[in-house]
Design an enzyme around this catalytic site. Structure first.
Site, PDB file in Angstrom:
ATOM      1  N   LYS A  52       0.934  -1.184  -0.052  1.00  0.00           N
ATOM      2  CA  LYS A  52       0.099  -0.100   0.124  1.00  0.00           C
ATOM      3  C   LYS A  52       0.805   1.325   0.111  1.00  0.00           C
ATOM      4  O   LYS A  52       0.759   2.225  -0.833  1.00  0.00           O
ATOM      5  CB  LYS A  52      -0.848   0.197   1.231  1.00  0.00           C
ATOM      6  CG  LYS A  52      -2.068  -1.015   1.049  1.00  0.00           C
ATOM      7  CD  LYS A  52      -2.764  -1.283   2.460  1.00  0.00           C
ATOM      8  CE  LYS A  52      -3.920  -2.292   2.279  1.00  0.00           C
ATOM      9  NZ  LYS A  52      -4.611  -2.736   3.408  1.00  0.00           N
ATOM     10  N   GLN A  96      -5.187  -1.519   9.512  1.00  0.00           N
ATOM     11  CA  GLN A  96      -4.937  -2.810   8.915  1.00  0.00           C
ATOM     12  C   GLN A  96      -5.627  -3.920   9.803  1.00  0.00           C
ATOM     13  O   GLN A  96      -5.187  -4.006  10.939  1.00  0.00           O
ATOM     14  CB  GLN A  96      -3.433  -3.141   8.661  1.00  0.00           C
ATOM     15  CG  GLN A  96      -3.231  -4.388   8.042  1.00  0.00           C
ATOM     16  CD  GLN A  96      -3.781  -4.403   6.507  1.00  0.00           C
ATOM     17  OE1 GLN A  96      -3.941  -3.494   6.011  1.00  0.00           O
ATOM     18  NE2 GLN A  96      -4.271  -5.723   5.989  1.00  0.00           N
ATOM     19  N   ASP A 119     -11.516   2.766   3.806  1.00  0.00           N
ATOM     20  CA  ASP A 119     -12.012   1.463   3.804  1.00  0.00           C
ATOM     21  C   ASP A 119     -13.290   1.325   3.524  1.00  0.00           C
ATOM     22  O   ASP A 119     -14.051   0.465   3.204  1.00  0.00           O
ATOM     23  CB  ASP A 119     -11.768   0.550   5.229  1.00  0.00           C
ATOM     24  CG  ASP A 119     -10.343  -0.052   4.901  1.00  0.00           C
ATOM     25  OD1 ASP A 119     -10.089  -0.691   3.940  1.00  0.00           O
ATOM     26  OD2 ASP A 119      -9.811  -0.155   6.149  1.00  0.00           O
TER      27      ASP A 119
HETATM   28  N1  GUN Z   1      -7.109  -6.799   5.904  1.00  0.00           N
HETATM   29  C1  GUN Z   1      -7.377  -7.293   4.585  1.00  0.00           C
HETATM   30  N2  GUN Z   1      -8.148  -6.637   4.029  1.00  0.00           N
HETATM   31  C2  GUN Z   1      -8.297  -5.514   4.528  1.00  0.00           C
HETATM   32  C3  GUN Z   1      -8.911  -4.124   3.953  1.00  0.00           C
HETATM   33  O1  GUN Z   1      -9.450  -3.999   2.861  1.00  0.00           O
HETATM   34  N3  GUN Z   1      -8.762  -3.081   4.817  1.00  0.00           N
HETATM   35  C4  GUN Z   1      -8.244  -3.405   5.999  1.00  0.00           C
HETATM   36  N4  GUN Z   1      -8.422  -2.243   6.811  1.00  0.00           N
HETATM   37  N5  GUN Z   1      -7.664  -4.381   6.439  1.00  0.00           N
HETATM   38  C5  GUN Z   1      -7.751  -5.363   5.700  1.00  0.00           C
END
Ligand code: GUN
Length: 281
Positions: A52, A96, A119
């Protein structure tokens, strides 16, 4: 069968976003900022977060990762989120997942201001999406949606079957397909005859976390199949779709890896830029 190349689509989206960031910088004299909070040392989470950050830098976003040990107290995280909520240089906040057991996921999600919720997990954004109002849209379903639309721009009246009802994928995916006038069936572990449901579908989105669940004889000839699964097995990473079998029947299919995954990250960047743009009005 056409392989839907998520890697290529994500690179194209990033190029568009990079141009957009350049224009926003010229107009506002600042760039959108993404802050990711990473708790603990789970390897998959670390890899996701690194990807990311790398992608955010590539398109010219300001990006920051805040790391806490597994033992961090919930209130420390909530305080940090509140601080970031009022920080004008931060356009988007992502915590996360998964979180350590002693931290309440819902509290964390609700602490993030909806206008910075990249998100799309905050109940306000969930509600706005289901009401058809402007909202942040969860990155993975948004990525799936963009791949489907790229391949088939007119989804009017198509039959879509979503396998899996999670807040992360299945439910928001359903909303996006409904908005495109699909007739959507949402299926899950208690669905009576999953194969029969899938055989009706023009579009299948498999997001259930069961390795190779969707088989070749579950898919009708012209179907578009989107595989959201990332499952670790003895033979390596596989999706929720049996690739070899389904590739013989479907009209189009996303591979794992190289399908939905890269689009998820590109959509996170898109959401960050969209949050920035809404904050400048
Ligand atoms: N962990 C796995 N996928 C995601 C996501 O799309 N957002 C977040 N915040 N954590 C994740």
């Amino acid at each position: 069968m056409i392989l839907i190349d998520g890697k290529k689509a994500a690179a194209e989206l990033r190029a568009v976003l990079k141009q957009e960031v350049t224009e926003l910088k010229a107009k506002h004299n600042k760039v959108p900022g993404l802050t990711v909070i990473l708790i603990g040392d789970l390897t998959p989470s670390q890899i996701y977060v690194r990807n990311k950050e790398k992608s955010a830098n590539e398109v010219g976003l300001k990006s920051e990762v805040i790391k806490y040990p597994d033992s961090v107290e919930e209130k420390t995280v909530l305080e940090k989120i509140r601080e970031l909520n009022s920080d004008k240089t931060v356009s988007g906040i992502l915590v996360q997942l998964p979180l350590p057991k002693h931290i309440d996921k819902q509290k964390v999600i609700e602490a993030i201001h909806p206008s910075k919720d990249v998100d799309g997990f905050h109940p306000m954004n969930v509600g706005n999406l289901s009401s058809g109002y402007e909202s942040s849209i969860p990155c993975t379903p948004l990525g799936c949606y963009l791949l489907i639309k790229k391949f088939e721009p007119n989804l009017n009246g198509k039959k879509a079957v979503v396998v899996g009802r999670s807040n992360l994928n299945g439910k928001p995916m359903t909303q996006l397909l409904l908005k495109e006038n699909c007739t959507v069936t949402i299926t899950h572990s208690k669905t009576k005859d999953l194969k029969a449901e899938c055989l009706e579908a023009d579009i299948i989105v498999a997001a259930v976390g069961i390795p190779e669940l969707v088989r070749g004889d579950w898919v009708k000839k012209d179907a578009i199949v989107i595989d959201v699964g990332i499952n670790k097995t003895d033979k390596g990473i596989v999706g929720d779709v049996h690739f070899e079998e389904v590739s013989k029947n479907a009209r189009a299919l996303t591979p794992v890896p190289g399908g939905v995954g890269p689009m998820t990250i590109a959509c996170l960047l898109k959401n960050t830029i969209d949050c920035f743009k809404r904050s400048q009005i």
